[in-house]
Design a protein around this motif. Structure first.
Motif, PDB file in Angstrom:
ATOM      1  N   LEU A 182      23.298  32.799  76.555  1.00 27.25           N
ATOM      2  CA  LEU A 182      22.980  33.820  75.580  1.00 27.25           C
ATOM      3  C   LEU A 182      21.568  34.364  76.306  1.00 27.25           C
ATOM      4  O   LEU A 182      20.979  33.575  76.653  1.00 27.25           O
ATOM      5  CB  LEU A 182      22.446  33.378  74.227  1.00 27.25           C
ATOM      6  CG  LEU A 182      21.951  34.482  73.034  1.00 27.25           C
ATOM      7  CD1 LEU A 182      23.037  35.311  72.792  1.00 27.25           C
ATOM      8  CD2 LEU A 182      21.343  33.339  71.896  1.00 27.25           C
ATOM      9  N   ASP A 183      21.763  35.705  76.085  1.00 25.12           N
ATOM     10  CA  ASP A 183      20.586  36.738  76.614  1.00 25.12           C
ATOM     11  C   ASP A 183      20.060  37.263  75.229  1.00 25.12           C
ATOM     12  O   ASP A 183      21.002  38.436  74.983  1.00 25.12           O
ATOM     13  CB  ASP A 183      20.796  37.358  77.616  1.00 25.12           C
ATOM     14  CG  ASP A 183      19.372  38.204  78.157  1.00 25.12           C
ATOM     15  OD1 ASP A 183      18.184  37.938  77.299  1.00 25.12           O
ATOM     16  OD2 ASP A 183      19.453  39.076  79.010  1.00 25.12           O
ATOM     17  N   PRO A 184      19.117  36.856  74.342  1.00 23.89           N
ATOM     18  CA  PRO A 184      18.707  37.474  72.922  1.00 23.89           C
ATOM     19  C   PRO A 184      17.943  38.656  73.008  1.00 23.89           C
ATOM     20  O   PRO A 184      17.959  39.359  72.068  1.00 23.89           O
ATOM     21  CB  PRO A 184      17.858  36.271  72.482  1.00 23.89           C
ATOM     22  CG  PRO A 184      17.422  35.481  73.462  1.00 23.89           C
ATOM     23  CD  PRO A 184      18.341  35.765  74.586  1.00 23.89           C
ATOM     24  N   PRO A 236      33.880  38.759  64.619  1.00 20.10           N
ATOM     25  CA  PRO A 236      33.468  37.764  64.135  1.00 20.10           C
ATOM     26  C   PRO A 236      33.401  36.462  65.162  1.00 20.10           C
ATOM     27  O   PRO A 236      32.625  35.575  65.402  1.00 20.10           O
ATOM     28  CB  PRO A 236      34.468  37.413  63.173  1.00 20.10           C
ATOM     29  CG  PRO A 236      35.432  38.355  62.650  1.00 20.10           C
ATOM     30  CD  PRO A 236      34.946  39.440  63.634  1.00 20.10           C
ATOM     31  N   THR A 237      34.564  36.699  66.147  1.00 21.90           N
ATOM     32  CA  THR A 237      34.606  35.649  67.470  1.00 21.90           C
ATOM     33  C   THR A 237      33.505  35.800  68.061  1.00 21.90           C
ATOM     34  O   THR A 237      32.803  34.732  68.638  1.00 21.90           O
ATOM     35  CB  THR A 237      35.924  35.810  68.065  1.00 21.90           C
ATOM     36  OG1 THR A 237      37.078  35.630  67.078  1.00 21.90           O
ATOM     37  CG2 THR A 237      36.048  34.806  69.204  1.00 21.90           C
ATOM     38  N   ARG A 238      32.973  37.133  68.526  1.00 27.20           N
ATOM     39  CA  ARG A 238      31.887  37.245  69.507  1.00 27.20           C
ATOM     40  C   ARG A 238      30.737  36.796  68.712  1.00 27.20           C
ATOM     41  O   ARG A 238      29.894  35.943  69.530  1.00 27.20           O
ATOM     42  CB  ARG A 238      31.935  38.611  69.570  1.00 27.20           C
ATOM     43  CG  ARG A 238      33.149  39.033  70.800  1.00 27.20           C
ATOM     44  CD  ARG A 238      32.776  40.313  71.715  1.00 27.20           C
ATOM     45  NE  ARG A 238      32.794  41.628  70.539  1.00 27.20           N
ATOM     46  CZ  ARG A 238      34.276  42.256  70.323  1.00 27.20           C
ATOM     47  NH1 ARG A 238      35.376  41.584  71.040  1.00 27.20           N
ATOM     48  NH2 ARG A 238      34.153  42.987  69.629  1.00 27.20           N
ATOM     49  N   ARG A 239      30.486  36.930  67.623  1.00 25.39           N
ATOM     50  CA  ARG A 239      29.308  36.403  66.907  1.00 25.39           C
ATOM     51  C   ARG A 239      29.153  34.824  66.912  1.00 25.39           C
ATOM     52  O   ARG A 239      28.319  34.091  67.027  1.00 25.39           O
ATOM     53  CB  ARG A 239      29.281  36.930  65.466  1.00 25.39           C
ATOM     54  CG  ARG A 239      28.941  38.241  65.243  1.00 25.39           C
ATOM     55  CD  ARG A 239      28.501  38.869  63.736  1.00 25.39           C
ATOM     56  NE  ARG A 239      29.652  38.311  62.838  1.00 25.39           N
ATOM     57  CZ  ARG A 239      30.759  39.170  62.516  1.00 25.39           C
ATOM     58  NH1 ARG A 239      30.788  40.465  62.915  1.00 25.39           N
ATOM     59  NH2 ARG A 239      31.480  38.736  61.501  1.00 25.39           N
ATOM     60  N   GLN A 240      30.405  34.249  66.707  1.00 27.84           N
ATOM     61  CA  GLN A 240      30.567  32.897  66.931  1.00 27.84           C
ATOM     62  C   GLN A 240      30.064  32.328  68.142  1.00 27.84           C
ATOM     63  O   GLN A 240      29.463  31.298  68.506  1.00 27.84           O
ATOM     64  CB  GLN A 240      31.861  32.232  66.548  1.00 27.84           C
ATOM     65  CG  GLN A 240      32.097  32.523  65.127  1.00 27.84           C
ATOM     66  CD  GLN A 240      33.692  31.876  64.570  1.00 27.84           C
ATOM     67  OE1 GLN A 240      34.505  31.758  65.621  1.00 27.84           O
ATOM     68  NE2 GLN A 240      33.886  31.721  63.471  1.00 27.84           N
ATOM     69  N   LEU A 241      30.704  33.058  69.179  1.00 22.70           N
ATOM     70  CA  LEU A 241      30.327  32.944  70.636  1.00 22.70           C
ATOM     71  C   LEU A 241      28.891  32.859  70.910  1.00 22.70           C
ATOM     72  O   LEU A 241      28.335  32.021  71.617  1.00 22.70           O
ATOM     73  CB  LEU A 241      31.102  33.805  71.568  1.00 22.70           C
ATOM     74  CG  LEU A 241      32.497  33.524  71.941  1.00 22.70           C
ATOM     75  CD1 LEU A 241      33.253  34.565  72.757  1.00 22.70           C
ATOM     76  CD2 LEU A 241      32.600  32.144  72.765  1.00 22.70           C
ATOM     77  N   LEU A 242      28.302  33.812  70.384  1.00 26.41           N
ATOM     78  CA  LEU A 242      26.615  33.978  70.448  1.00 26.41           C
ATOM     79  C   LEU A 242      26.019  32.940  69.760  1.00 26.41           C
ATOM     80  O   LEU A 242      25.001  32.342  70.440  1.00 26.41           O
ATOM     81  CB  LEU A 242      26.220  35.404  69.854  1.00 26.41           C
ATOM     82  CG  LEU A 242      26.548  36.658  70.606  1.00 26.41           C
ATOM     83  CD1 LEU A 242      25.998  37.690  69.752  1.00 26.41           C
ATOM     84  CD2 LEU A 242      26.079  36.606  72.110  1.00 26.41           C
TER      85      LEU A 242
END
Length: 126
Positions: A73-75, A17-23
């Protein structure tokens, strides 16, 4: 015994979840780790480790500006996730279509037994 790959894939990277928040945070603007870490209740080192995992998955890019590294971000790698999820959309769409049919049928006055909603409602495992 095979060595584990050093790169993380998109699915591993977004599992936390932390990485999702970072994105989400980096989706709006490029930021240095000092600013990013201010958004999280953890050390700068911990944030850097999360950024490294996202970078290994290709989801963030870092560029040096003076003495700091700015991340963005690189989506593009998220397309893999989108394609994988597209297969499962048919199940969601089917459930929504069944619910729409039930609601539009006008059988909400209590004349129809609630058992007809079983196809729409998830079942509990005991």
């Amino acid at each position: 015994m095979a060595a584990s790959p050093s790169r993380h894939d998109v699915f591993q990277a977004i599992a936390d979840p932390t990485r999702r928040q970072l994105l989400r945070l980096l989706g709006d603007q490029e930021m240095p780790v000092t600013v990013i870490s201010g958004h999280f209740p953890m050390s700068r080192t911990a944030v850097s480790k999360h950024l490294r995992i996202l970078a290994e998955a290709g989801l963030v890019k870092g560029r040096k500006v003076g003495r700091e590294t700015r991340y963005r971000l690189d989506p593009e790698p998220l397309l893999e996730l989108k394609q994988w999820l597209a297969y499962y959309e048919r199940f969601w769409e089917n459930k929504m279509a069944m619910l729409k049919h039930y609601v539009e049928s006008g059988k909400l006055d209590g004349a129809e037994p609630a058992a007809s909603l079983k196809a729409v409602q998830p079942t509990k495992k005991e």
